[in-house]
Design a protein around this motif. Structure first.
Motif, short mmCIF file in Angstrom:
data_model
loop_
_atom_site.label_atom_id
_atom_site.label_comp_id
_atom_site.label_asym_id
_atom_site.label_seq_id
_atom_site.Cartn_x
_atom_site.Cartn_y
_atom_site.Cartn_z
N ALA A 132 0.84 -1.20 0.00
CA ALA A 132 0.00 0.00 0.00
C ALA A 132 0.87 1.24 0.00
O ALA A 132 1.99 1.24 0.52
N LEU A 133 0.35 2.29 -0.60
CA LEU A 133 1.00 3.60 -0.61
C LEU A 133 0.13 4.55 0.18
O LEU A 133 -1.09 4.56 -0.01
N LEU A 134 0.74 5.31 1.07
CA LEU A 134 -0.02 6.24 1.90
C LEU A 134 0.60 7.62 1.88
O LEU A 134 1.83 7.73 1.79
N GLY A 135 -0.25 8.63 1.99
CA GLY A 135 0.28 9.98 2.06
C GLY A 135 -0.82 11.01 2.26
O GLY A 135 -2.01 10.70 2.12
N ASP A 136 -0.40 12.24 2.57
CA ASP A 136 -1.36 13.31 2.79
C ASP A 136 -1.95 13.81 1.48
O ASP A 136 -3.05 14.35 1.45
N ASP A 137 -1.20 13.65 0.39
CA ASP A 137 -1.62 14.18 -0.90
C ASP A 137 -2.06 13.03 -1.80
O ASP A 137 -1.28 12.17 -2.18
N GLU A 138 -3.36 13.02 -2.15
CA GLU A 138 -3.93 11.89 -2.87
C GLU A 138 -3.29 11.71 -4.25
O GLU A 138 -3.03 10.58 -4.69
#
Lengths: 164, 703
Positions: free
Chosen positions: B229-235
């Protein structure tokens, strides 16, 4: 990782001037739904194939899902939220409710905007013209016939309103 | 007084306060375990409750799909909602109304029969008493079990049920933010999950630096086994990294399906679990007729890709999902994550149209797992279009072989049906298995257990509508269940009924032709059930059916009939088609007997939508596989019926208000496909027995 410098662009949304960061080719849809909080435009495919994200750019239907936000710089964008102050959009919304033209409703805001552009061009469209204008939109629930009737109903009502 | 037999939902959730409460002044809380999927169920349920309580529908506050708070009604599936949840609320609300009136009668020292209810206020001989539900709410303990002792209203007294009230949820959906996709939470962490290429596929080494480069903003990579999975504040950054991950990922091992997995011949050659559901001996004499029909994989193809949110604070997991079954999902999530179910809250939020077990539950697991890896943040997982089309479970491929011998007057002297099918039910928790694809990708995931078929009590899976609705000699019914099918298949609108009704109704037309009989007259000659006969006669009249219509002229009508699950609503459909190299369905007429119809316009909307969707399945839809993967990553690979291809649809409900309501959400699928198939056979002068009735198959038949 190369950091991304801000790239501010200005345009109008539903008549209001906005200035947003469009760095990195961020799609118009992401800006509308995210920073501007206009969640009426839907993410459906991101491929310009289903029409759920349709907005109006300078009055013409446009897919918002993959076009970069910077491409609307100095232009005018309308979303379903414009129904608050656009009589034709409001008439369409009312007609869709009168016909109960929808099931899940996910495709409807894009469809209504395409219908809005059609009515601007052709105030009394016949059924084939409506079908042609909406053929870029997908609906999985099978509400098509009701949707076409709703557009016809809105056109008829608007014609009555402008008639002397 | 004879107590009503309690509907299953009420037997499972007997306490009155599970369903109803008067905790806010002037409002009534109505709780249901059934959820809104775009089918209008909450409007119909509100009508039933408001009717029995005698309150304005606007006073109702519906609480739907809250695991841990509302009633546990399993899944919103199988066209059971109005029968079960509506049936339960009819009894609960009638009983609650009676309890309040009894109390009022005591306070006024009068007979309860002298009292009635006007929008929640209690009247005596038509005059106000000063009492209402809210004033007396503190006097009446609703934490008691329903007895079923109060009589619901007679149909003749209905004021709300049977009327086309507008959908309560549509205005917001046409306006702005009504969907789970639109939920805004503080401190949101956006996520994308890489889907395994096929079941059990093992993810090879992946250069994470390339993912960070593509993101251009800060992201995190979570990799556990083959779950990435990739996660971050900027979609947008997360999506950019995910796109590179999908491109660079390499896969090995697992249950890689062969390219021919979608062919009926492949399915019929697999090891199967054989079951004889009904015995029936072949007849000695008569002309023997046999034919095999099939359908391939169908994608749910929802317009909105699945989405879920989850938050873990170290002790409690909150999940927001568009699952059809919040309670079963809660159990599966807790089990997969090693949590106590009591620590998991699962709440339904609405999404795009759902026609069965799609990606909603899997997206909920993705979000839940990632939330436990990032405590304190609300993780939002958004599936892509490709995920939605390829990673949601598919509608199961089936092959159906029918045989009969023609006896005197062309009547079948015997009858046999054999069904080959992939599984129709692999929902979370079914067959004792977690059934969440994200969990299958984790290290140490338990080996996959071949599923069973859907239980008979739930209306059968492969054998749904396998029993032909005609008066036939002993029917032999056999299923060959491909439990070890490598492709994940599960419940899609109608389950086995779509292929079985298509096959049975096509075969009936083939028998009629062999017997030299008109298809409508032939069906009626095999049917004693007056409701079935009336439905077929009604649709024939609507469509102006003529026994003398010529065949092979490029245009024709065809008929299809069934009673869904052999116990829910009846439907007869006639389709009119035109064809050259492609089939166009121009008109469809439908007659439906659903007993008492709660909301006629809502019911018509469901039937019409079912007709259009079934026409799409029958004409266009089938998933092919290549290199182990489903070949439908975008809409261009998986066309569905468009505005310019949709038939005109005319629907008539039989006047059966004195009969109990019968589920109709899936009634249209089989009869529509059968009517189209029979019309095409007549227009073409040749029969195509494999769905979809594609351009290639028409051209092949024309040669």
């Amino acid at each position: 990782m190369s950091a991304l410098a801000p790239q501010m662009v200005r345009f109008t949304v539903n008549g209001q001037g906005v200035e947003v960061d469009a760095a990195g080719d961020v799609p118009l849809l992401a800006v509308l739904r995210g920073e501007l909080g206009l969640t009426g435009s839907r993410f459906g495919c991101g491929l310009e194939q289903c029409g759920a994200c349709t907005v109006l750019v300078d009055g013409e239907p446009a897919y918002a899902c993959s076009r970069p936000a910077w491409s609307v710089a100095d232009r005018s964008v309308a979303t379903i939220e414009a129904a608050e102050h656009d009589l034709v959009l409001a008439a369409l919304r009312r007609a869709f409710l009168d016909e109960q033209a929808g099931q899940c409703g996910y495709c409807l805001s894009g469809i209504i905007l395409s219908a809005r552009a059609l009515l601007a061009r052709e105030p009394s469209p016949d059924r084939p013209a409506i079908v042609a204008a909406l053929d870029r939109h997908l609906c999985r629930c099978g509400a098509h016939n009701r949707i076409v009737r709703a557009v016809q109903r809105a056109a008829a009502r608007l014609a009555e309103e402008v008639a002397p | 007084m004879i107590a009503n037999q309690l509907p299953r939902s009420l037997a499972d959730n007997p306490r009155l306060d599970a369903w109803i409460g008067f905790d806010r002044p002037g409002q009534v809380r109505i709780s249901t375990g059934k959820v809104e999927l775009g089918q209008g169920v909450l409007t119909a349920i509100a009508q039933i409750a408001a009717e029995e309580l005698d309150v304005a529908p606007t006073r109702l506050r519906l609480v739907s799909g809250e695991a841990g708070e509302g009633p546990n009604e399993g899944y919103t599936a199988g066209s059971y909602s109005v029968e079960n949840s509506g049936g339960a609320l009819r009894i609960v609300c009638a009983e609650v109304r009676a309890l309040f009136l009894e109390r009022t009668a005591v306070l006024l020292d009068c007979a309860a029969e002298e009292l009635d209810v006007d929008d929640g206020a209690f009247r005596r001989d038509g005059r106000p008493t000063g009492f209402d539900y809210w004033r007396l709410a503190g006097d009446i303990d609703l934490s008691r079990e329903a007895t079923g002792g109060a009589s619901p209203k007679p149909v003749a007294a209905y004021r709300l049920v049977g009327r086309s009230l507008p959908r309560t949820d549509l205005p917001e959906k046409i306006g702005g933010g009504a969907f789970i996709h639109d939920m805004r939470m503080p401190d949101l962490l956006h996520a994308r999950v890489l889907r395994q290429a096929w079941r059990g596929a093992v993810l090879g080494a992946l250069d994470e630096r390339a993912l960070h480069r593509a993101a251009r903003r800060t992201i995190e990579v979570v990799r556990e086994g083959s779950f990435l999975a990739l996660l971050g504040d900027d979609e947008a950054s997360v999506e950019a990294a995910a796109a590179v991950a999908r491109e660079k990922a390499t896969w090995s091992g697992g249950e890689r399906p062969p390219d021919e997995v979608a062919d009926a011949g492949w399915l019929m050659a697999q090891p199967t679990v054989e079951r004889v559901i009904a015995e029936g001996e072949p007849a000695e004499a008569g002309e023997k007729i046999e034919a095999t029909y099939s359908r391939g994989f169908i994608a749910h193809a929802s317009i909105g890709p699945s989405c879920a949110l989850a938050h873990w604070d170290g002790t409690r997991l909150d999940v927001w999902t568009h699952s059809q079954g919040v309670y079963p999902l809660r159990q599966s999530l807790a089990r997969a994550l090693g949590l106590d179910p009591g620590a998991v809250a699962v709440r339904h939020r609405q999404a795009a149209g759902c026609y069965g077990h799609n990606g909603a539950d899997d997206a909920a697991f993705d979000a839940a797992l990632l939330a436990t890896r990032r405590p304190g943040r609300t993780v939002r997982v958004q599936w892509t279009r490709a995920d939605e089309l390829t990673a949601s479970p598919f509608g199961a491929p089936m092959a159906v072989r029918l045989r009969a011998a023609l006896g005197p007057q062309g009547r079948p002297a015997d009858w046999g049906i054999e069904i080959w099918s992939a599984p129709h039910g692999q929902r979370p928790g079914m067959h004792g298995v977690v059934n969440l694809i994200g969990a299958e990708a984790l290290p140490g995931a338990p080996p996959r257990v071949p599923p069973g078929d859907v239980p008979d009590a739930n209306g059968f899976g492969s054998a749904r509508n396998a029993h032909a609705p005609y008066d036939l000699p002993a029917q032999r019914i056999v299923t060959h269940f491909v439990a070890g099918h490598p492709v994940r298949t599960s419940s899609l609108r109608g389950l086995g009924a779509f292929a079985n009704v298509f096959a049975i109704e096509s075969f009936i037309d083939e028998l009629a032709e062999a017997a030299g009989r008109d298809p409508v007259a032939y069906r009626l000659s095999l049917l004693a059930d007056p409701r079935a006969r009336a439905t077929i006669e009604a649709v024939a009249a609507m469509a102006g059916w003529s026994p003398d219509a010529p065949a092979g002229e490029g245009t024709a009508k065809g008929i299809g009939f069934s009673r869904y699950k052999n116990k829910a609503a009846y439907m007869a459909a006639i389709a009119e088609v035109e064809l050259d190299e492609e089939v166009r369905v121009t008109r469809v007429w439908c007659a439906v007997d659903a007993g008492l119809v709660i909301n006629p316009d809502g019911a018509a909307n469901q039937v019409e939508g079912g007709v259009v969707q079934a026409a799409s399945w029958a004409l266009k839809e089938s998933v092919r596989f290549q290199d182990g993967r489903a070949g439908c990553v975008q809409w261009d690979d998986y066309p569905i019926l468009r505005f310019s291809e949709v038939p005109a649809v005319e629907i008539r409900f039989m006047d059966m208000a004195s009969e109990p309501p019968l589920g109709l959400g899936e009634v249209a699928q089989g009869p529509t496909a059968a009517a189209i198939g029979n019309a095409v056979a007549r227009a073409l002068g040749a029969r195509i027995r494999d769905l979809p009735l594609s351009r290639d198959r028409i051209i092949e038949a024309l040669l």
